[in-house]
Design an enzyme around this catalytic site. Structure first.
Site, PDB file in Angstrom:
ATOM      1  N   ALA A  87     -23.830 -42.970 -17.056  1.00 50.51           N
ATOM      2  CA  ALA A  87     -24.587 -42.594 -15.851  1.00 50.51           C
ATOM      3  C   ALA A  87     -25.289 -43.798 -15.225  1.00 50.51           C
ATOM      4  O   ALA A  87     -25.871 -43.679 -14.162  1.00 50.51           O
ATOM      5  CB  ALA A  87     -25.613 -41.513 -16.200  1.00 50.51           C
ATOM      6  N   LEU A 137     -38.061 -53.957 -29.895  1.00 49.04           N
ATOM      7  CA  LEU A 137     -38.844 -55.006 -30.552  1.00 49.04           C
ATOM      8  C   LEU A 137     -38.237 -56.417 -30.447  1.00 49.04           C
ATOM      9  O   LEU A 137     -38.882 -57.343 -29.931  1.00 49.04           O
ATOM     10  CB  LEU A 137     -39.054 -54.661 -32.040  1.00 49.04           C
ATOM     11  CG  LEU A 137     -39.885 -55.709 -32.792  1.00 49.04           C
ATOM     12  CD1 LEU A 137     -41.354 -55.595 -32.447  1.00 49.04           C
ATOM     13  CD2 LEU A 137     -39.695 -55.587 -34.299  1.00 49.04           C
ATOM     14  N   TYR A 165     -38.296 -38.524 -29.119  1.00 47.92           N
ATOM     15  CA  TYR A 165     -36.940 -39.104 -29.210  1.00 47.92           C
ATOM     16  C   TYR A 165     -36.219 -38.587 -30.448  1.00 47.92           C
ATOM     17  O   TYR A 165     -35.119 -38.037 -30.363  1.00 47.92           O
ATOM     18  CB  TYR A 165     -37.012 -40.644 -29.243  1.00 47.92           C
ATOM     19  CG  TYR A 165     -35.735 -41.290 -29.754  1.00 47.92           C
ATOM     20  CD1 TYR A 165     -34.554 -41.229 -29.027  1.00 47.92           C
ATOM     21  CD2 TYR A 165     -35.710 -41.961 -30.989  1.00 47.92           C
ATOM     22  CE1 TYR A 165     -33.377 -41.814 -29.500  1.00 47.92           C
ATOM     23  CE2 TYR A 165     -34.542 -42.543 -31.470  1.00 47.92           C
ATOM     24  CZ  TYR A 165     -33.374 -42.466 -30.726  1.00 47.92           C
ATOM     25  OH  TYR A 165     -32.209 -43.035 -31.201  1.00 47.92           O
ATOM     26  N   THR A 180     -29.220 -41.210 -35.566  1.00 51.40           N
ATOM     27  CA  THR A 180     -30.166 -42.228 -36.018  1.00 51.40           C
ATOM     28  C   THR A 180     -30.860 -41.801 -37.310  1.00 51.40           C
ATOM     29  O   THR A 180     -31.049 -40.597 -37.549  1.00 51.40           O
ATOM     30  CB  THR A 180     -31.224 -42.456 -34.913  1.00 51.40           C
ATOM     31  OG1 THR A 180     -32.337 -43.143 -35.465  1.00 51.40           O
ATOM     32  CG2 THR A 180     -31.744 -41.140 -34.328  1.00 51.40           C
ATOM     33  N   ASP A 181     -31.302 -42.786 -38.087  1.00 49.12           N
ATOM     34  CA  ASP A 181     -32.076 -42.470 -39.295  1.00 49.12           C
ATOM     35  C   ASP A 181     -33.439 -41.863 -38.942  1.00 49.12           C
ATOM     36  O   ASP A 181     -34.099 -41.288 -39.807  1.00 49.12           O
ATOM     37  CB  ASP A 181     -32.251 -43.714 -40.181  1.00 49.12           C
ATOM     38  CG  ASP A 181     -33.021 -44.852 -39.514  1.00 49.12           C
ATOM     39  OD1 ASP A 181     -33.324 -44.772 -38.310  1.00 49.12           O
ATOM     40  OD2 ASP A 181     -33.334 -45.835 -40.224  1.00 49.12           O
ATOM     41  N   GLU A 182     -33.849 -41.992 -37.667  1.00 51.10           N
ATOM     42  CA  GLU A 182     -35.182 -41.501 -37.296  1.00 51.10           C
ATOM     43  C   GLU A 182     -35.293 -39.978 -37.395  1.00 51.10           C
ATOM     44  O   GLU A 182     -36.397 -39.441 -37.432  1.00 51.10           O
ATOM     45  CB  GLU A 182     -35.555 -41.992 -35.888  1.00 51.10           C
ATOM     46  CG  GLU A 182     -35.589 -43.516 -35.846  1.00 51.10           C
ATOM     47  CD  GLU A 182     -36.195 -44.123 -34.595  1.00 51.10           C
ATOM     48  OE1 GLU A 182     -37.066 -43.489 -33.977  1.00 51.10           O
ATOM     49  OE2 GLU A 182     -35.793 -45.243 -34.235  1.00 51.10           O
ATOM     50  N   ASN A 207     -30.832 -51.238 -34.940  1.00 51.50           N
ATOM     51  CA  ASN A 207     -29.845 -52.266 -34.604  1.00 51.50           C
ATOM     52  C   ASN A 207     -30.493 -53.460 -33.913  1.00 51.50           C
ATOM     53  O   ASN A 207     -31.485 -53.308 -33.202  1.00 51.50           O
ATOM     54  CB  ASN A 207     -28.830 -51.710 -33.597  1.00 51.50           C
ATOM     55  CG  ASN A 207     -27.819 -50.762 -34.187  1.00 51.50           C
ATOM     56  OD1 ASN A 207     -26.665 -50.775 -33.805  1.00 51.50           O
ATOM     57  ND2 ASN A 207     -28.231 -49.909 -35.117  1.00 51.50           N
ATOM     58  N   LYS A 230     -32.837 -36.160 -30.961  1.00 50.98           N
ATOM     59  CA  LYS A 230     -31.623 -36.544 -31.693  1.00 50.98           C
ATOM     60  C   LYS A 230     -31.366 -35.558 -32.846  1.00 50.98           C
ATOM     61  O   LYS A 230     -30.219 -35.196 -33.114  1.00 50.98           O
ATOM     62  CB  LYS A 230     -31.751 -37.967 -32.239  1.00 50.98           C
ATOM     63  CG  LYS A 230     -31.816 -39.062 -31.185  1.00 50.98           C
ATOM     64  CD  LYS A 230     -30.549 -39.233 -30.362  1.00 50.98           C
ATOM     65  CE  LYS A 230     -29.394 -39.791 -31.139  1.00 50.98           C
ATOM     66  NZ  LYS A 230     -28.224 -40.086 -30.245  1.00 50.98           N
TER      67      LYS A 230
END
Ligand code: NAD
Ligand code: TYD
Length: 337
Positions: A35, A191, A151, A126-128, A181, A155
């Site tokens: 998008a 970060l 977020y 994701t691991d989150e 990543n 997910k």
């Protein structure tokens, strides 16, 4: 004949690295559906845009009608869903786009994949979704799903929906859950690219809280080799954790960036902590190693050095993505720091 893959979110950080990796090394035909939100940058794909194996369609996974036209008209052998709103801090400011794209968008894609019998679907997660660890322990595929940010909740919701479609309809899906990543072409709100960009300009480096939050860093190339292997060899209905075996506190990363760039630690500024900030993520990637034979290859020390060099060599790329919308977000998040 070469198989055709529909890659969503292919103009973002991980998706664009994935497409380049596939085009340069494998015989897939790629349709990149994106998008082009603030995080999507077609410039990432300049090196492959003229390849006969590559085509791009600007479309939104929230738009079912357009998805239907695309999936109906092309014979698609598989879908890999990278498209997402991906930044925790933005989700704290406004959760809505995260639910719309990450949950509803994933559902739309799966509905169209079912309708036109696409034989394989990989959800990039994701691991989150597992929440936060204490000082010890690792996330396994059996860990509880306990997301803490809008977020990660979006997910996790998508993951539940993918698994429910698999369970209910026999939908041929697999899920990867990867740790943080780093690498080339990451949007400089995350970060590592943020700290490199600020250090280069002698601007302050905003470290949240005490800087002792831990992430398990993986080079984007290793994540992408795992995604491809799981897409090709993973067992339907299964989740595979992907990690870099490289846990580091944020402050260690920031100091390493400064020392590599010969910049003073006085640039570090401790700022107000992120609300609900997860303390530690760490992945147990035994399952993907035992079942599929995948392991990460890039050592963090080498990967971070190459990554810093990439951002310094590609300053024009950084300048181009730090457009008006980025500056607006930066001021909202960090004030005039
Ligand atoms: P990114 O924000 O850099 O890129 C996201 C891409 O998706 C952009 O190109 C954007 O234009 C596109 N997109 C967003 N909304 C869309 C929509 N509604 N329709 C079509 N395209 C849309 O994200 P990233 O860091 O490359 O992450 C890719 C995927 O990997 C995400 O699903 C993310 O949750 C997951 N992931 C990321 C990390 C990480 O460390 N970055 C770790 C694990 C998993
Ligand atoms: P980020 O790159 O946003 O990834 P995630 O929140 O998905 O792990 O942040 C990585 C870590 O760095 C996280 O603990 C928050 C911290 N952080 C800072 O200290 N300062 C910053 O300016 C940013 C963007 C992140």
């Amino acid at each position: 004949m070469a198989k055709t893959l529909l890659i969503t979110g292919g103009c973002g950080f991980i998706g664009s690295n994935f497409i380049i990796y596939l085009i340069e090394n494998f015989d897939y035909k790629i349709i990149n559906l994106d998008a082009l939100t603030y995080a999507g940058n077609p410039e990432n794909l300049i090196s492959v845009e003229n390849s006969e194996k590559y085509s791009f369609v600007k479309a939104d996974i929230r738009d079912r009608d357009t998805l239907e036209k695309i999936i109906k008209n092309d014979k698609i052998d598989g879908i890999i869903n990278f498209a997402a709103e991906s930044h925790v801090d933005r989700s704290i400011m406004d959760a809505r786009p995260f639910i719309d794209t990450n949950v509803i968008g994933t559902m739309n894609l799966m509905d169209m994949a079912r309708k036109y019998e696409v034989p394989r679907f990989l959800q990039v997660s994701t691991d989150e979704v597992y929440g936060s660890l204490g000082d010890t322990g690792l996330f396994t595929e059996e860990s509880h799903i306990q997301p803490n940010s809008p977020y990660s909740a979006s997910k996790a919701s998508a993951d539940h929906l993918v698994m429910a479609y698999n369970h209910t309809y026999g939908f041929p899906a697999v899920i990867t859950r990867c740790s943080n990543n780093y690498g080339p072409m990451q949007f400089p709100e995350k970060l590592i690219p943020l700290m490199i960009s600020n250090a280069r300009e002698d601007k302050s480096l905003p470290v949240y809280g005490d800087g002792m939050n831990i992430r398990d860093w993986i080079h984007v190339h290793d994540h992408n080799s795992a995604v491809l292997r799981v897409f090709e060899k993973g067992n339907i209905g299964e989740v595979y954790n992907v990690g870099g075996n490289s846990e580091k506190p944020n402050i260690e990363i920031v100091k390493r960036i400064l020392s590599t760039m010969n910049k003073p630690e006085s640039l570090i500024t401790y700022v107000k902590d992120r609300p609900g900030h997860d303390r530690r993520y760490a992945i147990d990637a035994t399952k993907i190693k035992n079942e599929i034979g995948w392991e990460p290859e890039i050592q963090f020390e080498q990967g971070i050095e190459d990554t810093i060099k990439w951002y310094l060599d590609n300053q024009k790329w950084v300048d181009n993505v730090r457009s008006g919308a980025y500056l607006e977000y930066y001021t909202k998040q960090y004030g005039n720091k």
